[in-house]
Design a protein around this motif. Sequence first.
Motif, short mmCIF file in Angstrom:
data_model
loop_
_atom_site.label_atom_id
_atom_site.label_comp_id
_atom_site.label_asym_id
_atom_site.label_seq_id
_atom_site.Cartn_x
_atom_site.Cartn_y
_atom_site.Cartn_z
N ILE A 32 43.82 34.26 51.30
CA ILE A 32 43.16 35.41 51.92
C ILE A 32 43.21 36.61 50.98
O ILE A 32 42.21 37.33 50.83
N ALA A 33 44.36 36.82 50.33
CA ALA A 33 44.46 37.92 49.37
C ALA A 33 43.51 37.70 48.19
O ALA A 33 42.84 38.64 47.74
N ALA A 34 43.43 36.47 47.69
CA ALA A 34 42.53 36.17 46.57
C ALA A 34 41.08 36.43 46.97
O ALA A 34 40.33 37.06 46.22
N LEU A 35 40.70 35.97 48.14
CA LEU A 35 39.33 36.19 48.59
C LEU A 35 39.06 37.67 48.86
O LEU A 35 37.95 38.15 48.63
N GLY A 36 40.07 38.39 49.33
CA GLY A 36 39.92 39.83 49.54
C GLY A 36 39.68 40.56 48.23
O GLY A 36 38.80 41.43 48.15
N PHE A 37 40.46 40.22 47.21
CA PHE A 37 40.23 40.83 45.89
C PHE A 37 38.85 40.47 45.35
O PHE A 37 38.15 41.32 44.79
N LEU A 38 38.45 39.22 45.53
CA LEU A 38 37.14 38.80 45.03
C LEU A 38 36.02 39.52 45.78
O LEU A 38 35.08 40.03 45.16
N LEU A 39 36.13 39.62 47.09
CA LEU A 39 35.09 40.24 47.89
C LEU A 39 34.98 41.75 47.60
O LEU A 39 33.92 42.24 47.22
N TYR A 40 36.10 42.47 47.76
CA TYR A 40 36.04 43.92 47.60
C TYR A 40 35.95 44.35 46.14
O TYR A 40 35.25 45.31 45.82
N GLY A 41 36.63 43.66 45.25
CA GLY A 41 36.51 43.96 43.83
C GLY A 41 35.12 43.65 43.32
O GLY A 41 34.54 44.39 42.53
N GLY A 42 34.56 42.54 43.79
CA GLY A 42 33.20 42.18 43.41
C GLY A 42 32.18 43.16 43.94
O GLY A 42 31.23 43.54 43.23
N ARG A 43 32.36 43.60 45.18
CA ARG A 43 31.44 44.60 45.74
C ARG A 43 31.50 45.90 44.95
O ARG A 43 30.47 46.50 44.66
N LEU A 44 32.73 46.33 44.61
CA LEU A 44 32.87 47.56 43.83
C LEU A 44 32.26 47.39 42.44
O LEU A 44 31.58 48.29 41.94
N PHE A 45 32.47 46.24 41.82
CA PHE A 45 31.92 45.97 40.51
C PHE A 45 30.39 46.06 40.52
O PHE A 45 29.78 46.72 39.69
N PHE A 46 29.76 45.40 41.50
CA PHE A 46 28.30 45.42 41.57
C PHE A 46 27.76 46.79 41.99
O PHE A 46 26.67 47.19 41.58
N MET A 47 28.55 47.52 42.78
CA MET A 47 28.14 48.88 43.12
C MET A 47 28.16 49.77 41.88
O MET A 47 27.24 50.56 41.65
N GLU A 64 37.54 48.11 33.98
CA GLU A 64 38.78 48.18 34.76
C GLU A 64 38.67 47.37 36.05
O GLU A 64 39.54 46.54 36.35
N VAL A 65 37.62 47.62 36.81
CA VAL A 65 37.45 46.94 38.09
C VAL A 65 37.29 45.44 37.89
O VAL A 65 37.90 44.63 38.60
N GLY A 66 36.49 45.04 36.93
CA GLY A 66 36.29 43.62 36.67
C GLY A 66 37.57 42.93 36.24
O GLY A 66 37.89 41.83 36.71
N SER A 67 38.34 43.58 35.37
CA SER A 67 39.60 42.99 34.89
C SER A 67 40.63 42.87 36.00
O SER A 67 41.25 41.81 36.17
N VAL A 68 40.82 43.94 36.75
CA VAL A 68 41.81 43.91 37.84
C VAL A 68 41.42 42.88 38.89
O VAL A 68 42.26 42.12 39.38
N THR A 69 40.13 42.83 39.23
CA THR A 69 39.66 41.85 40.22
C THR A 69 39.91 40.43 39.73
O THR A 69 40.42 39.59 40.47
N ALA A 70 39.55 40.15 38.49
CA ALA A 70 39.73 38.79 37.95
C ALA A 70 41.20 38.40 37.88
O ALA A 70 41.57 37.28 38.25
N ILE A 71 42.05 39.32 37.41
CA ILE A 71 43.49 39.02 37.29
C ILE A 71 44.09 38.75 38.66
O ILE A 71 44.79 37.74 38.86
N CYS A 72 43.85 39.63 39.61
CA CYS A 72 44.46 39.48 40.93
C CYS A 72 43.93 38.24 41.66
O CYS A 72 44.70 37.50 42.27
N PHE A 73 42.63 38.01 41.58
CA PHE A 73 42.05 36.82 42.21
C PHE A 73 42.66 35.56 41.61
O PHE A 73 43.08 34.65 42.34
N THR A 74 42.73 35.48 40.30
CA THR A 74 43.27 34.30 39.63
C THR A 74 44.73 34.06 40.00
O THR A 74 45.12 32.92 40.30
N CYS A 75 45.53 35.11 40.00
CA CYS A 75 46.95 34.95 40.30
C CYS A 75 47.20 34.49 41.73
O CYS A 75 48.01 33.60 41.97
#
Length: 138
Positions: A32-47, A64-75
Amino acid sequence: MHQAVIWVYLWVNDNSVVELIGKIFIAVVSIIAALGFLLYGGRLFFMLRRFPIESKGRRKKLHEVGSVTAICFTCFLIRCFVVLLSAFDADASLDVLDHPVLNLIYYTLVEILPSALVLYILRKLPPKRVSAQYHPIR
């Protein structure tokens, strides 16, 4: 709170079914945390990508947003898979107290390294805003 109840129950009465439920609970929370990072980080990235190209700091914030989203989602995704593997495979236990090097490698890869990378990426704080009413004495 739920995890604390599971730990207390396991401490009082060691039960393999409850231990399995606890591991599945951690895996579900991780996914759920991974999907949350992907969803909200991805939305912010595309915004941020929709901002005008001339926008100040756009490129840096995208990075910054892309890197943090990718790192947190992956972990969190790795943690989910490792916990699920340890839940259903007795040979892949995360309790490797007799192998401190394996513990060090696991926690370095899924907790310490990602945290350090996120802190490094976000190391620069935005400048302080000076109030229009306050002017420092020179």
